[in-house]
Every structure is written in structure tokens, then in C-alpha cells.
Write an enzyme that holds these catalytic residues in place. Structure first.
Site, PDB file in Angstrom:
ATOM      1  N   ARG A 130     -48.063 -34.972  66.503  1.00 32.10           N
ATOM      2  CA  ARG A 130     -46.962 -35.798  66.998  1.00 32.10           C
ATOM      3  C   ARG A 130     -47.425 -37.212  67.336  1.00 32.10           C
ATOM      4  O   ARG A 130     -46.766 -38.194  66.966  1.00 32.10           O
ATOM      5  CB  ARG A 130     -46.318 -35.149  68.223  1.00 32.10           C
ATOM      6  CG  ARG A 130     -45.183 -35.987  68.824  1.00 32.10           C
ATOM      7  CD  ARG A 130     -44.457 -35.273  69.936  1.00 32.10           C
ATOM      8  NE  ARG A 130     -43.596 -34.235  69.387  1.00 32.10           N
ATOM      9  CZ  ARG A 130     -43.793 -32.943  69.563  1.00 32.10           C
ATOM     10  NH1 ARG A 130     -44.808 -32.519  70.280  1.00 32.10           N
ATOM     11  NH2 ARG A 130     -42.977 -32.056  69.044  1.00 32.10           N
ATOM     12  N   ASN A 184     -30.290 -41.839  73.125  1.00 27.87           N
ATOM     13  CA  ASN A 184     -29.982 -40.606  72.417  1.00 27.87           C
ATOM     14  C   ASN A 184     -28.563 -40.188  72.774  1.00 27.87           C
ATOM     15  O   ASN A 184     -28.037 -40.560  73.828  1.00 27.87           O
ATOM     16  CB  ASN A 184     -30.962 -39.499  72.808  1.00 27.87           C
ATOM     17  CG  ASN A 184     -30.724 -38.213  72.027  1.00 27.87           C
ATOM     18  OD1 ASN A 184     -30.581 -38.241  70.806  1.00 27.87           O
ATOM     19  ND2 ASN A 184     -30.671 -37.091  72.717  1.00 27.87           N
ATOM     20  N   HIS A 232     -26.142 -36.652  73.030  1.00 22.36           N
ATOM     21  CA  HIS A 232     -26.229 -35.187  73.074  1.00 22.36           C
ATOM     22  C   HIS A 232     -24.825 -34.620  73.195  1.00 22.36           C
ATOM     23  O   HIS A 232     -24.008 -35.120  73.983  1.00 22.36           O
ATOM     24  CB  HIS A 232     -27.080 -34.749  74.266  1.00 22.36           C
ATOM     25  CG  HIS A 232     -27.287 -33.271  74.323  1.00 22.36           C
ATOM     26  ND1 HIS A 232     -28.104 -32.592  73.449  1.00 22.36           N
ATOM     27  CD2 HIS A 232     -26.760 -32.324  75.150  1.00 22.36           C
ATOM     28  CE1 HIS A 232     -28.082 -31.305  73.730  1.00 22.36           C
ATOM     29  NE2 HIS A 232     -27.280 -31.118  74.752  1.00 22.36           N
TER      30      HIS A 232
END
Length: 213
Positions: free
Chosen positions: A74, A116, A118
């Protein structure tokens, strides 16, 4: 207490996606139609080679990049993505169905500059299949949340939320479709707010410092 992105100049968005990119396409449409007059898409980055959203960005003539994440550590992958964003002078990073947790180093490189969306009213139902979770739980109200990204899953400071009633005729699929309509509206609204710079973060609270009349 912090604020950011106070300049009125045109701001550059870096879009990260893994799939079809419906929120990215809604954002691109908002820019074309003048609902985000102070923004442009600087780069669209995918971590999946056959992501439909990447193909859609190319069809729109937007700059694109591919950094396949499968099989990579990552931190190494995120370092490549961060460097690409820096090379394109990105002001705000937008996660548009980016199905990968970001490394702490990546988040630290863009403090209060990663958004982000959601499909639930956080903090309820973080993680995958949030719409189905809400339906199975028997919620009477569902919705979506735009939030800053921190090191925890679906946890950062909330910018805004939009809600809808859960209808008696709904199932998990129809509820998800109706929430997605709200996502497309919410993301444009949230990006516009953040790019205005007219906010402060007080603890976990996002506070607008100038309200429209």
C-alpha cells in the site's frame, strides 16, 4: 481550528476511482454546467486497469493515469499516486468509488484535502454494502455523507449529509439507486463548499464561516 483552500482561483481536482465512476461523471457534468465554476479535473487516476470510469475520463478528453494496486504494498502504491497528484498540482483529492484504504503517509500528504462520499448517514453503517445494511436494520431514513478522509474507515469530519425516507416499496437495490441520486447532488455541493475555503474544523465539527443568503 483549521481552514484551507481560501483562494478564489480555479482549483484542480484529482479524482481517484476503481469502478464505473458515476460520482466522477456527475462532478464532471457539474463543472461543464457551471455548478462548480471554480474547479477543473486535473487528473483521473484508477487502481484497476479495466475501470469503466477511467475509460469514461479518456472519452471526455481528461488526463488519466493508471497505477494498478493489486500485488503492491500500500505505501509504495500510494507514494506513486501522491506523486502523480503533486505533478498535476492538485488542490483537492476526490475519492469516487475508490475501493482501497489510503495509507497514513498519503493522508498526511493532503491534510483536509481528501474527500470521500459514503452511502449512509455516518456514523451509521460504515464499510461495504451500507445501503443493504440500512435496509436490513429497518431504518426509516437513509442517505449519504460527504466527509474528509482520515486514517480510519469512513470516519473523518463530516462536510454534509443528504437524507431520504426508506419507502415501504424499497428493497436494498432500489434504496441504493435512490441514495446514488442524492450522492451526485451532495458531492457537488460539498466540493463547492470546501473549495470556497469558507469553513473551519473545530474538533470533529465542520463549521461554515459564511452562509449564503
Amino acid at each position: 481550528m483549521t481552514s484551507c483552500l481560501a483562494s478564489p482561483d480555479l482549483k484542480r481536482l484529482g479524482i481517484l476511482l476503481s469502478g464505473r465512476g458515476s460520482n466522477f461523471l456527475a462532478i464532471a457534468q457539474s463543472i461543464r454546467e457551471g455548478r462548480l465554476p471554480n474547479a477543473e479535473v486535473a487528473i483521473v487516476i484508477a487502481n484497476v486497469a479495466d475501470a469503466p470510469g477511467l475509460a469514461a475520463a479518456r472519452e471526455l478528453g481528461l488526463p488519466t493515469a493508471l497505477f494498478v494496486s493489486q500485488g503492491r504494498k500500500r505505501a509504495e502504491h500510494d507514494a506513486d499516486v501522491a506523486e502523480c497528484l503533486r505533478q498535476h498540482d492538485v488542490d483537492l483529492v476526490i475519492l469516487a468509488g475508490y475501493m482501497r484504504l489510503l495509507s497514513p503517509e498519503f493522508i498526511a500528504a493532503f491534510p483536509n484535502r481528501i474527500l470521500n462520499i459514503h452511502p449512509s448517514l455516518l456514523p451509521a453503517f460504515p464499510g461495504l454494502d451500507a445501503q443493504q445494511q440500512a435496509f436490513d436494520y429497518g431504518c426509516k431514513v437513509a442517505g449519504c455523507t460527504v466527509h474528509f478522509v482520515d486514517e480510519h474507515l469512513d470516519h473523518g469530519v463530516i462536510v454534509l449529509q443528504r437524507s431520504i425516507p426508506v419507502l415501504e416499496t424499497d428493497d436494498g437495490h432500489t434504496l441504493a439507486e435512490r441514495i446514488l441520486v442524492e450522492e451526485h447532488i451532495a458531492y457537488t455541493e460539498a466540493i463547492a463548499q470546501v473549495l470556497s475555503g469558507e469553513f473551519q474544523i473545530e474538533g470533529r465539527r465542520y463549521v461554515r464561516t459564511k452562509q449564503s443568503l
